[in-house]
Enzyme design. Sequence first.
Site, PDB file in Angstrom:
ATOM      1  N   ASP A 124      84.802  64.894 -12.672  1.00 19.17           N
ATOM      2  CA  ASP A 124      84.755  66.255 -12.167  1.00 19.17           C
ATOM      3  C   ASP A 124      83.301  66.706 -12.292  1.00 19.17           C
ATOM      4  O   ASP A 124      82.520  66.130 -13.067  1.00 19.17           O
ATOM      5  CB  ASP A 124      85.701  67.170 -12.943  1.00 19.17           C
ATOM      6  CG  ASP A 124      86.130  68.386 -12.130  1.00 19.17           C
ATOM      7  OD1 ASP A 124      85.424  68.734 -11.159  1.00 19.17           O
ATOM      8  OD2 ASP A 124      87.174  68.973 -12.432  1.00 19.17           O
ATOM      9  N   TRP A 125      82.918  67.713 -11.555  1.00 27.38           N
ATOM     10  CA  TRP A 125      81.511  68.079 -11.439  1.00 27.38           C
ATOM     11  C   TRP A 125      81.007  68.616 -12.784  1.00 27.38           C
ATOM     12  O   TRP A 125      81.300  69.732 -13.181  1.00 27.38           O
ATOM     13  CB  TRP A 125      81.340  69.097 -10.328  1.00 27.38           C
ATOM     14  CG  TRP A 125      81.087  68.483  -8.981  1.00 27.38           C
ATOM     15  CD1 TRP A 125      80.048  68.788  -8.140  1.00 27.38           C
ATOM     16  CD2 TRP A 125      81.847  67.463  -8.311  1.00 27.38           C
ATOM     17  NE1 TRP A 125      80.132  68.006  -6.988  1.00 27.38           N
ATOM     18  CE2 TRP A 125      81.222  67.191  -7.067  1.00 27.38           C
ATOM     19  CE3 TRP A 125      82.990  66.737  -8.639  1.00 27.38           C
ATOM     20  CZ2 TRP A 125      81.696  66.238  -6.171  1.00 27.38           C
ATOM     21  CZ3 TRP A 125      83.467  65.794  -7.744  1.00 27.38           C
ATOM     22  CH2 TRP A 125      82.831  65.548  -6.535  1.00 27.38           C
TER      23      TRP A 125
END
Length: 727
Positions: free
Chosen positions: A259-260
């Site tokens: 995930d970012w």
Amino acid sequence: MKTRILIILLAFASQITSAQLLSKDQEMEQKIDQILSQLTLKEKVAMCHAQSKFSSPGVPRLGIPEIWMSDGPHGVRGEINWDNWGYAGWTNDSITAFPALTALAATFNPELAHEYGVAIGEEARYRRKDILLGPGVNIYRTPLNGRNFEYMGEDPYLASKMVVPYIHGVQENGVSACVKHYALNNQEEWRGHIDVHVDDRTLHEIYLPAFKAAVEEGGVWSLMGAYNKYNGQHATTNKVLMNDILKGDWDFDGVVVSDWGSAHDTDESALYGLDIEMGSWTNGLTASKDFAYNDYYLADAFYEKLKSGEIDESVVNDKVRRILRLMFRTTMSDNRPLGRMNNQEHHDVARKIATEGIVLLKNDNNFFPINPNEKLTIAVIGENATKSMTVGGGSSELKAQYEISPLEGIQKRYPNATILYSMGYSSGPSAYGRVIPPKEDQDSLQQAAIETAKKADIVLFVGGLNKNHHQDCEGGDRLSYDLPYNQDALLDGIIAANPNVGVILVSGNAVAMPWLNKVKGLMQAWYLGSDAGYALADVISGDVNPSGKLPFSFPVKLEDNAAHSFGELSYPGDSINQYYKEGILVGYRWFDTKKIKPQFPFGFGLSYTTFEYSDLKTNKTEYAKDDSITVSFTLKNTGKVAGAETAQLYVSDPKCSVMRPAKELKGFDKVLLQAGESKEVSITVPVSCFAFYSEEGKNWVVEPGDFVLQVNSSSADNKLKQKIKVE
């Protein structure tokens, strides 16, 4: 003789197909070997991290393309700038907004999940995306979670059965689905660092099954790691979750995407399962483009450790092999379709999912449907009747080609009625990570709405939550179980002025309902996408008979929810640690086992017709552990209009060496019946699904003894029951 020949031919054809698939896989792996041998160490490392907000680099000198990703899972997000979170301002990136995954789960219709996947996959392919960042299958643990609307409810079996066909549909287009957020990302509060402590049984029985189904049955090509920690280690780079379970036990051969910003360390990112690191510096550029992306944990620091021999080159080879495998399935596939976008078929699929997902929760004296041919004065009250629900909400926000509001849908379906609209309350504009106060005077809006209600024959209150911060939105949980923006008081005032009120709740979460006994009708409408207004009007008018069932339980009060009943250490934690004290008793498992009556139970949903269950039979009464059980019964539509009913099969294990829930969903079937029609319905399940996860043996166990099969219309409404024995 002819039948025998046909069987032989089919068997032969099946062998050929299997052999061809094996040959294709072998050929692909040989090509990957050839490419790996030509790549420099620098090129391998570069493929393991981002080059922009939503892409990772290829190798131009060898003709290896970039990988392009897009947020999902309800539509393909508008085009984002290369180096920051601003929108690029394209004029050709408007898409079809599909209903939120809570609405899809409420359909209890796996065939629709496949249609959803095909349509959204076609749109992603047309937009030249290689990975669609969805679907989400995190379990609904608390009604305060800001991202529940992106997920598929509280039951692992339902989520598993709905996610697999969605993945198949997306990937038929040569686009990788990316199931998320693995794992235990069940709240937004402190999501980046909260350390979730959960026992192994609960992990395997509740929080992992939908991910496992996505991998083993869905064949998903990529998976996104979660932000939170699990047992002291970040989930995205967690040895147990990634190496032992995902890539070990489940034999996942795809790509793990962070995930970012969910990667935090080079050694852990390298050694514990992460393949492509995205968004580690989510504020965009630092000193320069080269510095920003080369400073990722799987960038220069990774390269130096590989070059020195501190990390063996086999580690990066495995990551690149997975990335190339993904490429051969997507951007380097020989037979990839071209995709389509914003066509009538996609709008039709979105509308069908929306209408099948709407749940009728209350209908006193047949308040619904409302006859569109009568000359009525209808007051539509509430900001959600006009507020856009495709924008906002965080990474799932969409740039829809169009969005039909509930007010517009009602106006178009009721040309003979006088439609009055009053806003009633204002929430202010949507903004990620902050609340912007509304400019309107709330008292004036409320008084105007009450005056409007006095003039109407019928009031439709369209309220609920929205995509603002601290509502149904990424980056923060709800602050209260109550309806926001003083809607409870507004509803009291409206009901006092005109008691003929029906409520349309637009939300992805359960809410408190102190006004429930005072209203005539109630619909749970979710976030329904581009055709939201049309879909709502379809159901309100009776053009479509509601058939949705709740994919999660609605507690009367927040303390009735299992996670909240154990205090702050259970939810939201102490900002460092959190303990899932309810264990496996999540959702209806908690309500049924503890005998707490919910406001509305899991699997509940009314119809404009009625159904009768009878004649329960099983194919036998004693079973071995490797048998399958077929449960059959008669379902009859005893009303005056056609309708669909979802019959649900629950299993109970009354005597067991470990604690078991009162019942667990193990099968369901959605059946469409004409008025007066009867059908024999059969649901087949393996005896192995009766198993519990043994922490001692680290395996699944079916203990011999009696089991009770229940055929229900919801988790709380048993229609038929039979005991069977497992030897």
